[in-house]
Design an enzyme around this catalytic site. Structure first.
Site, mmCIF file in Angstrom:
data_model
loop_
_atom_site.group_PDB
_atom_site.id
_atom_site.type_symbol
_atom_site.label_atom_id
_atom_site.label_comp_id
_atom_site.label_asym_id
_atom_site.label_seq_id
_atom_site.Cartn_x
_atom_site.Cartn_y
_atom_site.Cartn_z
ATOM 1 N N CYS A 239 56.699 89.089 82.976
ATOM 2 C CA CYS A 239 56.538 89.743 84.257
ATOM 3 C C CYS A 239 57.559 90.684 84.601
ATOM 4 C CB CYS A 239 56.476 88.771 85.312
ATOM 5 S SG CYS A 239 57.652 87.428 85.289
ATOM 6 N N GLU B 175 56.207 82.767 91.812
ATOM 7 C CA GLU B 175 56.649 83.968 91.184
ATOM 8 C C GLU B 175 55.715 84.711 90.352
ATOM 9 O OE1 GLU B 175 59.763 84.955 90.511
ATOM 10 O OE2 GLU B 175 61.099 83.313 90.649
#
Lengths: 448, 517
Positions: free
Chosen positions: B319, B285
């Site tokens: 993020c 990720e």
């Protein structure tokens, strides 16, 4: 707490008597306009998909750039109302080229018309005739300024300035109104002619659910400024209650400022208690303790409402996994409202508190009226412009003191208010919708 | 076994004064215990290593933990112990492992405020966010426990007469989990528990900035019944991380972090060493450069607070955080004016203050990086003063920067937002399309047709309509993106555990002498 949750049994005949008298005084509601509106509201209640589509349209309408944009949004939203035949027919009309313009025009007018029913004027000056008309008909008003959500200091300044200007404009106009003894004095003393309701969330961008002090610090100077204007013009300033997230900051701020020495002599001021809150009995005790201990020349007004954010509170709580801050169930809510009414009416005996019963529920109104009559208490009733107009007339005819909550603002700002009111008016739990659908008087006056 | 449906862990109701008082008391109790000691944990052994401190970003003089940094040799040792222990762990049923993981959820729930206080001190996470971090960690444990039970049943296959066909899922071996500091509890817990519950042994390398949170997770899982030799903790910086990625006995690398680090792991993991008889799988990720499109019919009363929260909460160190607003030119001036005024109201301060909007950033390197980008953007349209002490970075709003400005193109991972005008939603989608990242995206619109079109065309992994583009909930918004944002697992979603297993297909001929079995 001194008051029991159940009303005294001997109050029942009086509630019934007052209730029937008020019901008889309600306008017949047989005008073509009233009948058409009732039919529309009934239709919306029976057709949840259409109801959602219409409300979403009302919400987006002010953001549409032109007729074409209006028609596009209307068509798309109605098309989403899948189970609704009427919605589908409307969607076709809004998208078909030949009927598009007409449909958009009618829809836009419809929204404007609805908005005007609820909104007394676009600004302070244009609201004066509506407020004066009410006064001459025997009812007082409290004016509320609609606006966008405050996200900047400039917006908070502008709201505060509009409030101050409204106070001054109304005060200048009110000086010329005829005398209305019932509206200008009660057992506790003189009552200001001008009454403004303010929203703390509009006075600061800093209201934060997890940090009440931040909102208090952010709003204090502006609210203090408005209290001074109200004091200097002899008006009443009422602090509205909003969502549960903000109740701690709003309550604390209001009580703190009103305790400051400069406001000992005035203005007349008040706050709102939301009867749908689980914690409302404790909250009322806190307000009453404060008011009794307060050294001030004018009484403190507590406006008892049911609360207008029921759906919002339920959804927020469910989303976060919290227990709901609002009472679930109409009857339990109404019972609590009655218990709070009695406690509040009892508290007026010292002359330090004024009670304003704000409700459209005939039973709640009759209960408070009968209880106040029995106690020899002098109270006020309040209704919302556009929703409680008939109730207002009946209360005036019954010789009661009544005040109408009158929002003012432009149509853009008015939309979220309008949607909230319409939601309330067409919910299955709503007293008004029960009344509109022709429930008989026994049902309407049934003890909750 | 009766399976209760999954529900998210309720958030702390911080709007109530008594809840805030409990939170503050928990923080005081934690402060009294600082600094904590975080050793290298291999099997049942606590080992010393190269010592370093984990500090409070809001008050760097406060040491949160004295930490033993693991060496490459210790990483090797941990992997070998894990390799030896893994078969027995994999032999247990999914249900058994799921029960242990659920027990860990219960333990974490009972230490909830303490864990949130630790995330607050070690990473500068404000209360609401720190609490959400613990809540999400609990959610991962519960959700993956339920998912594992479902996985144990295999998948239905076509069955012919005289044939028994089955598809089963088994753990891959040893998983190395390399975790970030920005969700110091939730993300490592999610990756570790997903690997464990499917029968893998795990070596966790928490972020250098959040070792104490990593330690709390590992100890919670041990206390819940995960054998000591199945789960190991390697605090430290690059050294143990690199050693794990390169280790021939590691089967799966689960990584959440920067794009650069992710790309380096992917290429390193592709090499097959001499002792290695398998291909490594990387679950990554990575970053994002997330856009929110604001259409002309948007409700700015919702959009402004939503954008503010998406871009500046936790100082933009997510993020999923928004870093670009693509606004329809018809309402751009109004939105910009309101956003500027709204940025001015942001409160920058320590995470323990309940009214803080923007806390400090994680470390001086982050501070410098953000300051560098802010300078590249020129004079911000709005910014806020920050406290002197602590690793604070000033929130900054830029408007109408050139499309090739690094502020517009690079992931900054800080409280920096740029607003760009677009002709319409279509133009906004084209801008989104040009990005190398595809993690989250947002849309504010009140047109069902526009919403449907963006839903169809936005390339992002998580699209949020008329709400902030951060705060994915386990089981509700499975999280993860494509392109350079990652390998596309969906954490907290129904498919996530498949990243940690191999599928085995078995087919038995059940016919003996013409008799159907």
């Amino acid at each position: 707490m001194a008051t029991t949750l159940e009303p005294a049994p001997d109050l029942a005949p009086a509630i019934d008597r007052v209730g029937r008298r008020l019901a008889a005084a309600l306008p017949s509601g047989r005008t073509p306009k009233a009948l058409a509106e009732r039919a529309l509201m009934g239709r919306l209640m029976d057709d949840p998909a259409l109801r959602a589509a219409i409300f979403r349209f009302v919400d987006v309408r002010p953001a549409c750039r032109d007729e074409r944009d209006v028609a596009r949004h209307l068509g798309e939203l109605l098309a989403q109302a899948e189970g609704s035949a009427l919605g589908q027919r409307g969607a076709r009309m809004a998208t078909r080229r030949t009927t598009r313009a007409a449909t958009a025009g009618v829809a836009a007018l419809g929204v404007r018309g609805m908005a005007h029913r609820f909104i007394v004027g676009e600004d302070a000056a244009s609201s004066v005739p509506g407020v004066e008309k009410l006064w001459r008909s025997g009812a007082a008003a409290t004016v509320d300024l609609l606006g966008e959500t405050t996200v900047t200091e400039a917006e908070a300044d502008s709201y505060a300035a509009r409030c101050a200007e409204t106070l001054r404009t109304l005060q200048a106009a009110a000086a010329r109104w005829p005398s209305q003894p019932l509206l200008e004095r009660d057992a506790a003393g003189p009552i200001p002619r001008v009454n403004l309701s303010v929203k703390v969330s509009a006075l600061t961008p800093h209201l934060h659910p997890n940090d009440p002090e931040r909102g208090i610090a952010g709003a204090a100077d502006r609210l203090r400024g408005l209290l001074r204007v109200a004091r200097d013009t002899g008006a009443h300033l009422h602090v509205d209650m909003e969502s549960f997230d903000t109740r701690e900051a709003i309550t604390e701020l209001t009580l703190r400022l009103l305790s400051e020495p400069e406001f000992r002599a005035g203005p007349s001021a008040g706050i709102v208690l939301q009867g749908y809150l689980v914690e409302s009995p404790d909250h009322l005790e806190r307000l009453l303790d404060w008011a009794q201990a307060r050294d001030a020349e004018q009484p403190f007004t507590i406006r008892l409402v049911k609360g207008a954010y029921w759906d919002h509170e339920m959804i927020e709580a469910a989303r976060h996994g919290w227990s709901s801050p609002v009472i679930d169930g109409r009857r339990a809510c109404d019972r609590n409202y009655e218990a709070l009414s009695r406690r509040l009416i009892d508290a007026t005996a010292t002359g330090k508190v004024r009670a304003a019963i704000a409700s459209h529920n005939l039973r709640s109104i009759a209960h408070a009226a009968a209880y106040a009559d029995a106690r020899g208490a002098d109270i006020e009733f309040q209704v919302l412009r556009g929703l409680g107009d008939d109730t207002l007339k009946a209360l005036v005819a019954d010789g009661r003191r009544v005040r109408c909550y009158c929002p003012l603002g432009d149509i853009v700002a008015g939309m979220s208010y309008l949607v909230r009111r319409l939601l309330e008016n067409t919910s299955n739990d709503s007293f008004l919708s029960a009344q509109a659908s022709g429930a008989d008087i026994d049902t309407l006056l049934e003890a909750p | 076994m009766s399976i209760t449906p999954f529900m998210n862990e309720p958030a702390l109701e911080l709007r109530r004064a008594e809840v805030r008082a409990r939170a503050t008391a928990a923080l005081e109790a934690l402060d009294a215990r600082l600094p904590l000691d975080v050793p290298v944990l291999i099997g049942a052994d606590e080992r010393a290593g190269e010592a370093f401190d984990s500090v409070d970003p809001a008050q760097p003089s406060r040491v949160v933990a004295r930490v033993q940094g693991a060496s490459a040799a210790q990483a090797d040792e941990a992997v070998r112990v894990a390799t030896a222990a893994q078969p027995a762990w994999a032999e247990r049923t999914h249900h058994e492992r799921a029960e242990i993981v659920r027990r860990a959820a219960a333990l974490l729930r009972s230490r909830r405020l303490e864990a949130a206080a630790l995330a607050l001190r070690e990473c500068g996470k404000p209360w609401a966010e720190a609490d959400a971090d613990v809540g999400e960690a609990i959610d991962f444990l519960e959700y993956y426990a339920l998912s594992a039970a479902a996985l144990d049943d295999g998948r239905p296959l076509l069955q012919m007469p005289g044939e028994r066909n089955a598809l089963r899922y088994v753990g891959r071996g040893v998983a190395a989990v390399i975790a970030p500091w920005n969700f110091p509890l939730a993300i490592p817990t999610g990756m570790v528990s997903a690997a464990l519950v499917t029968g893998n042994a795990v070596v966790l390398k928490p972020a250098e900035q959040s070792p104490a949170c990593g330690d709390l997770i590992v100890r919670t899982l041990h206390d819940a019944g995960v054998p000591r030799d199945v789960l190991h903790l390697l605090p430290g910086g690059d050294e143990p991380g690199r050693a794990l990625v390169a280790h021939p006995l590691v089967h799966t690398i689960a990584f959440t972090g920067s794009c650069a680090a992710g790309l380096s792991i992917l290429s390193e993991a592709a090499k097959v060493g001499p002792e290695q008889g398998h291909l490594k799988k990387v679950v990554a990720e990575m970053g994002g450069k997330n856009c929110i499109i604001v259409d002309a019919d948007a409700d700015l009363d919702d959009a402004v607070p939503g954008i503010l929260k998406s871009a500046f909460a936790f100082a933009g160190q997510k993020c999923s955080a928004a870093s670009r607003v693509l606004v329809h030119e018809a309402i751009a001036d109004e939105l910009v004016a309101r956003l500027k005024g709204a940025v001015d109201t942001l409160v920058v301060g320590p995470p323990e203050a309940f009214g803080t909007d923007v806390p400090p950033v994680i470390d001086p390197e982050a501070q410098e990086r953000i300051a560098r980008y802010t300078q590249l953007g020129g004079t911000p349209a709005a910014t806020v003063d920050v406290p002197e002490e602590g690793f604070y970075a000033a929130p900054a709003l830029f408007v109408d920067l050139p499309k090739d400005s690094p502020v517009v193109t690079d992931e900054i991972f800080g409280p920096v937002l740029s607003v760009e005008r677009v002709r319409d939603v279509d133009h906004g989608l084209q801008e989104m399309e040009r990005s190398r990242f595809a993690l989250t995206g947002g849309l504010y619109s009140r047109s069902p047709a526009t919403i449907a079109a963006v839903e169809r065309r936005a390339p992002v992994g998580n699209l949020y309509v008329n709400q902030p583009c951060t705060g994915a909930m386990v089981g509700r918004q499975p999280f993860g993106g494509g392109r350079l944002s990652g390998t596309g697992p969906k954490a907290g979603g129904p498919d996530y555990l498949l990243q940690f297993v191999e599928a085995r297909s078995v087919s038995e001929d059940t016919v003996r002498h013409g008799v159907l079995g």
